[in-house]
Write a protein that holds these residues in place. Structure first.
Motif, short mmCIF file in Angstrom:
data_model
loop_
_atom_site.label_atom_id
_atom_site.label_comp_id
_atom_site.label_asym_id
_atom_site.label_seq_id
_atom_site.Cartn_x
_atom_site.Cartn_y
_atom_site.Cartn_z
N UNK A 190 0.77 -1.28 -0.02
CA UNK A 190 0.33 0.27 -0.07
C UNK A 190 0.63 0.77 0.21
N UNK A 191 0.46 2.18 -0.65
CA UNK A 191 1.18 3.21 -0.66
C UNK A 191 0.05 4.41 0.67
N UNK A 192 -1.12 4.24 -0.70
CA UNK A 192 -2.35 5.45 0.02
C UNK A 192 -3.40 4.20 1.67
N UNK A 193 -3.69 4.59 2.52
CA UNK A 193 -5.21 4.06 3.25
C UNK A 193 -5.59 4.34 2.08
N UNK A 194 -7.32 2.99 2.19
CA UNK A 194 -7.90 2.91 0.85
C UNK A 194 -9.11 3.59 1.74
N UNK A 195 -9.44 4.06 2.83
CA UNK A 195 -10.34 4.34 3.42
C UNK A 195 -10.22 6.13 3.72
N UNK A 196 -9.07 6.91 3.99
CA UNK A 196 -8.93 7.94 3.92
C UNK A 196 -7.74 8.66 2.90
N UNK A 197 -7.55 7.46 2.17
CA UNK A 197 -6.58 8.40 0.44
C UNK A 197 -5.02 8.70 1.89
N UNK A 198 -5.19 8.79 2.83
CA UNK A 198 -3.22 9.94 3.53
C UNK A 198 -2.52 8.34 2.90
N UNK A 199 -1.35 8.88 3.12
CA UNK A 199 -0.44 8.16 2.72
C UNK A 199 0.03 7.41 3.71
N UNK A 200 0.49 5.92 3.53
CA UNK A 200 0.78 4.95 4.99
C UNK A 200 2.56 5.24 4.59
N UNK A 201 2.52 5.53 5.64
CA UNK A 201 4.12 5.86 6.14
C UNK A 201 4.92 4.64 5.79
N UNK A 202 6.26 4.40 6.34
CA UNK A 202 7.01 3.26 6.22
C UNK A 202 7.26 2.04 7.53
N UNK A 203 6.57 3.63 8.18
CA UNK A 203 7.38 3.12 9.54
C UNK A 203 5.94 2.70 10.43
N UNK A 204 4.85 2.68 10.02
CA UNK A 204 3.80 2.19 10.08
C UNK A 204 3.90 0.75 9.41
N UNK A 205 3.64 0.95 8.36
CA UNK A 205 4.09 -0.67 7.28
C UNK A 205 5.01 -1.60 8.05
#
Length: 167
Positions: A45-60
């Motif tokens: 994922x690059x963007x959250x499918x729900x809120x469309x925010x960028x998914x950070x590497x830290x979160x990943x």
């Protein structure tokens, strides 16, 4: 019969526990697959499918670490459950052999019982035949005496007939 019944009850219990372990293995495999799916989905994922925010590497990385921990726990649980599964299979096989042995011994005992009853019947028949033999021997002795007596009477009658014919 009691041993067979006990072993069959034990076998039924082992079968239930085996089915329970199989269910637990399936559950753990499902959890493992879910964690793997989540890990793979988040990494891509690059963007959250729900809120469309960028998914950070830290979160990943956090999600990946948590998923890998869950997968590791699942692997350990599955390994333990598979070991238990093998143990149950061995116990069940051993129990089946024991039950077969008990059934075989039961059949042999029933056969011996029938043979013993058959021998008793034959012994009774032998006793009966021996009684008949003794009775026939006594009848034979009596008939021989009677034959001797009749021969003596015939002889006397023959002598008497000669005397009467000579008069």
């Amino acid at each position: 019969n009691q041993r067979i019944k006990f072993q069959e009850e034990k076998n039924n219990q082992l079968q239930k526990e085996y089915v329970e372990i199989m269910g637990r293995i399936t559950l753990e495999e499902s959890r493992y697959k879910e964690a793997l799916f989540l890990k793979n989905k988040i990494v891509g994922l690059h963007n959250c499918p729900t809120c469309l925010q960028k998914v950070t590497d830290e979160y990943k990385i956090n999600i990946t670490i948590n998923a890998e921990k869950e997968m590791e726990k699942g692997t350990i649980k599955i390994s333990e459950l598979l070991k238990k599964k093998r143990e149950y299979i061995e116990k069940i096989e051993e129990l089946k052999k024991m039950l077969e042995n008990f059934h075989l011994r039961k059949s042999e005992m029933e056969l011996l019982k029938i043979k013993r009853e058959n021998m008793k019947e034959k012994e009774e028949r032998i006793k009966e035949v021996e009684k008949q033999k003794k009775a026939l021997e006594q009848d034979d002795i009596m008939l021989k005496k009677h034959t001797v007596s009749l021969q003596a009477t015939i002889k006397e009658l023959g002598l008497l007939k000669e005397k009467l014919a000579g008069v």
